[in-house]
Scaffold this motif. Structure first.
Motif, PDB file in Angstrom:
ATOM      1  N   ASN A 120       0.833  -1.215   0.000  1.00 36.52           N
ATOM      2  CA  ASN A 120       0.000   0.000   0.000  1.00 36.52           C
ATOM      3  C   ASN A 120       0.863   1.258   0.000  1.00 36.52           C
ATOM      4  OD1 ASN A 120      -2.276  -1.577   0.165  1.00 36.52           O
ATOM      5  ND2 ASN A 120      -2.457  -1.432   2.387  1.00 36.52           N
ATOM      6  N   GLN A 276     -14.228   0.421  -9.597  1.00 36.06           N
ATOM      7  CA  GLN A 276     -14.156   1.604  -8.718  1.00 36.06           C
ATOM      8  C   GLN A 276     -15.308   1.606  -7.717  1.00 36.06           C
ATOM      9  OE1 GLN A 276     -13.852   4.657 -11.766  1.00 36.06           O
ATOM     10  NE2 GLN A 276     -11.719   5.026 -11.200  1.00 36.06           N
ATOM     11  N   VAL A 279     -14.395  -0.794  -4.998  1.00 37.24           N
ATOM     12  CA  VAL A 279     -13.330  -0.263  -4.140  1.00 37.24           C
ATOM     13  C   VAL A 279     -13.903   0.821  -3.213  1.00 37.24           C
ATOM     14  CG1 VAL A 279     -11.186   1.090  -4.209  1.00 37.24           C
ATOM     15  CG2 VAL A 279     -11.462  -0.842  -5.746  1.00 37.24           C
ATOM     16  N   ASP A 280     -14.775   1.681  -3.746  1.00 34.64           N
ATOM     17  CA  ASP A 280     -15.379   2.735  -2.913  1.00 34.64           C
ATOM     18  C   ASP A 280     -16.188   2.108  -1.784  1.00 34.64           C
ATOM     19  OD1 ASP A 280     -14.270   4.459  -4.671  1.00 34.64           O
ATOM     20  OD2 ASP A 280     -16.138   5.054  -5.659  1.00 34.64           O
ATOM     21  N   LEU A 283     -13.563  -0.106   0.591  1.00 32.05           N
ATOM     22  CA  LEU A 283     -12.483   0.621   1.280  1.00 32.05           C
ATOM     23  C   LEU A 283     -12.893   1.996   1.786  1.00 32.05           C
ATOM     24  CD1 LEU A 283      -9.380  -0.061  -1.000  1.00 32.05           C
ATOM     25  CD2 LEU A 283     -10.167  -1.344   0.978  1.00 32.05           C
ATOM     26  N   ASP A 285     -12.390   5.451   2.380  1.00 32.01           N
ATOM     27  CA  ASP A 285     -11.236   6.330   2.225  1.00 32.01           C
ATOM     28  C   ASP A 285      -9.940   5.751   2.799  1.00 32.01           C
ATOM     29  OD1 ASP A 285     -10.433   8.685   1.079  1.00 32.01           O
ATOM     30  OD2 ASP A 285     -10.273   9.671   3.046  1.00 32.01           O
ATOM     31  N   ALA A 400      -6.596  -1.742  -6.417  1.00 31.66           N
ATOM     32  CA  ALA A 400      -7.545  -1.032  -5.542  1.00 31.66           C
ATOM     33  C   ALA A 400      -6.991   0.328  -5.143  1.00 31.66           C
ATOM     34  CB  ALA A 400      -7.842  -1.888  -4.308  1.00 31.66           C
ATOM     35  N   ARG A 404      -8.922   3.745  -6.401  1.00 27.81           N
ATOM     36  CA  ARG A 404      -9.521   4.612  -5.368  1.00 27.81           C
ATOM     37  C   ARG A 404      -9.420   6.083  -5.769  1.00 27.81           C
ATOM     38  NH1 ARG A 404      -6.059   5.250  -1.194  1.00 27.81           N
ATOM     39  NH2 ARG A 404      -7.368   6.283   0.299  1.00 27.81           N
ATOM     40  N   ARG A 405      -8.292   6.441  -6.357  1.00 28.34           N
ATOM     41  CA  ARG A 405      -8.004   7.855  -6.602  1.00 28.34           C
ATOM     42  C   ARG A 405      -7.999   8.253  -8.073  1.00 28.34           C
ATOM     43  NH1 ARG A 405      -9.323   8.716  -2.325  1.00 28.34           N
ATOM     44  NH2 ARG A 405      -8.158   9.242  -0.457  1.00 28.34           N
TER      45      ARG A 405
END
Ligand code: HEM
Length: 439
Positions: A120, A276, A279-280, A283, A285, A400, A404-405
């Motif tokens: 990560n 996405q 993942v949202d 996870l 944030d 992931a 996320r971003r």
């Protein structure tokens, strides 16, 4: 689902010369054509020995599992010793069994999850340099990222300059690996200075990494656990060979897998959005935790589907050490046997629309359960990839963390074509546009 075996004796329709010419021009098409022409057991007469291509999952299982004692890895991997020494990838028989028993606990699924924070953090550091709207070459990015992750996980540090040195040496070794396939004496091999230099440099870097001062990270690194737990079992030379094997086997394959994943996702925007959304919701944030790796089921399906369509290990060879029989076909001792992930993973008897990228097919497995060895991106049996859990954890975490971003779209019109060398690479770098998400 149709899984009939083709058991007739193979007919020699393809001449040896024609086959070798096709292999030289395009090995993927050559193997596919051979399987289409001759069926689940194809046979080519070479000068001294026969070559069999076994494409049916049950024949793959015979070689890798049920009759594994009748086969060894064969001359080409043995020659990889020139680079890797006597590591896990190149050892055979009792020596391999002993090494595998000693190393296996260090690669247990739960151990791999201990490396997740490193995966990560490295990914986070890497992608925070990106600028929205810029073009990012995912082939280069994923190669550097997985090398950093491998260095931190296996050695506990990635000192300045080491990433470049390892990556330069690896490029040279992969380019010149065919030389290692030619049975030359070591003295003749040294006539190729860049091969010799790259090998020496990689050895030197590995040695320096192994001597690295014991930071907290380094104490938890994989090779130090091995050194600590197996002081009496492994010599320094063997630890060196294992370290080099993990470094080489561990980062390039995963980098290619990730580059292929981004190529697929960039060209399949619906899959990108579903990933996405998952993942949202899983996870929010935060960074992935070990339990998330199991729960990111669509992300896992994207990785599995990419491994099906673009398997970094696209073919595996074995040499028969005893006469044996597979699917009614006599395989004489000394024959070469090839099993190709590329061929079997694209077989329409086991996969509907095999040329289509459909991650959701991995959710239908109860309905259309294909035979076990219709899918073998990590090999199988006692020589199955020891780094499978590491690679899967890393691939899911990196996808992931990035999804996320960022939204990834293609910077080139078409998917890259697969180009087989030691591993299955894209024929051109995977160029994408990265756009920061409004989250
Ligand atoms: C997507 C990533 C990867 C793929 C597709 C892959 C594929 C494979 C395959 C197909 C084999 C079996 C070769 C054969 O039987 O001839 C193998 C073996 C091996 N892999 Fe991986 N691998 C990956 C990642 C890794 C990682 C992360 C490591 C880390 C250490 C690793 C280390 C090894 C080793 C040491 C072996 C030899 C195992 C043995 O013979 O006991 N691989 N890999």
């Amino acid at each position: 689902m149709e899984t009939n075996l083709v058991l007739e004796q193979p007919v020699y329709r393809t001449s040896t010369f024609e086959f070798l010419w096709k292999i030289f021009r395009n090995p993927l098409n050559a193997l596919t054509d051979l399987a289409n022409e001759q069926g689940d057991i194809a046979r080519i007469k070479l000068r001294k020995r026969d070559l069999f291509l076994l494409s049916h999952p049950s024949f793959v299982e015979e070689v890798l599992v049920k009759q594994a004692d009748n086969f060894v890895k064969g001359p080409s991997l043995q020659r990889a010793r020139v680079i890797l020494g006597e590591g896990l990838l190149t050892s055979e028989g009792d020596e391999h069994l002993a090494q595998r028993r000693a190393l296996q606990p260090a690669f247990h699924r739960h151990k791999m999850e201990e490396y997740l924070p490193l995966m990560n953090e490295n990914t986070h550091g890497h992608i925070s340099r990106w600028k929205s709207g810029e073009q990012v070459d995912m082939s280069d990015e994923m190669m550097r990222l997985t090398l950093n992750i491998a260095l931190w996980s296996f050695f506990g540090s990635a000192p300045e300059g080491v990433v470049e040195r390892v990556s330069d040496s690896m490029k040279t070794l992969v380019r010149l690996f065919p030389l290692a396939q030619i049975p030359l004496p070591e003295s003749a091999r040294s006539l190729f200075p860049s091969f010799k230099e790259a090998k020496a440099d990689l050895s030197e870097v590995t040695e320096a990494l192994l001597r690295n001062p014991q930071s907290e990270h380094a104490k938890r690194a994989l090779v130090n656990i091995l050194k600590e737990n197996h002081k009496d079992q492994f010599t320094d030379e063997q630890i060196h060979a294992h370290a080099l094997t993990f470094l080489l086997a561990g980062h390039e394959t995963t980098a290619l897998l990730l580059a292929w994943c981004w190529d697929m996702l960039a060209h399949h925007p619906m899959a990108m959005s579903i990933l996405q959304a998952e993942v949202d919701s899983v996870l929010g944030d935060r960074f992935p935790k070990p339990e998330d790796i199991q729960n990111l089921t669509y992300t896992r399906a994207v990785v599995k589907e990419t491994l099906r369509m673009r398997p970094p290990a696209w073919a595996m060879g074995r040499e028969a050490v005893h006469d044996c029989e597979i699917g009614g076909q006599h395989i004489p001792a000394g024959s070469t046997v090839i099993m190709s992930q590329w061929v079997t993973h694209h077989d329409s008897r086991f996969y509907d629309a095999p040329l289509q990228f459909r991650p959701e097919r991995w959710f239908d497995l109860d309905v259309h359960s294909p035979p076990r060895y219709s899918y073998f991106p990590f090999g199988g049996g006692s020589r199955v990839c020891i780094g499978e859990h590491f690679a899967m954890t890393e691939a899911i975490a990196v996808l992931a963390m990035i999804a996320r971003r960022w939204t990834i779209t293609p910077a080139q019109l078409e998917l890259a074509h697969p180009k087989p060398s030691v591993t299955l690479r894209p024929d051109k770098n995977v160029k994408t546009i990265v756009s920061r998400r409004a989250v």
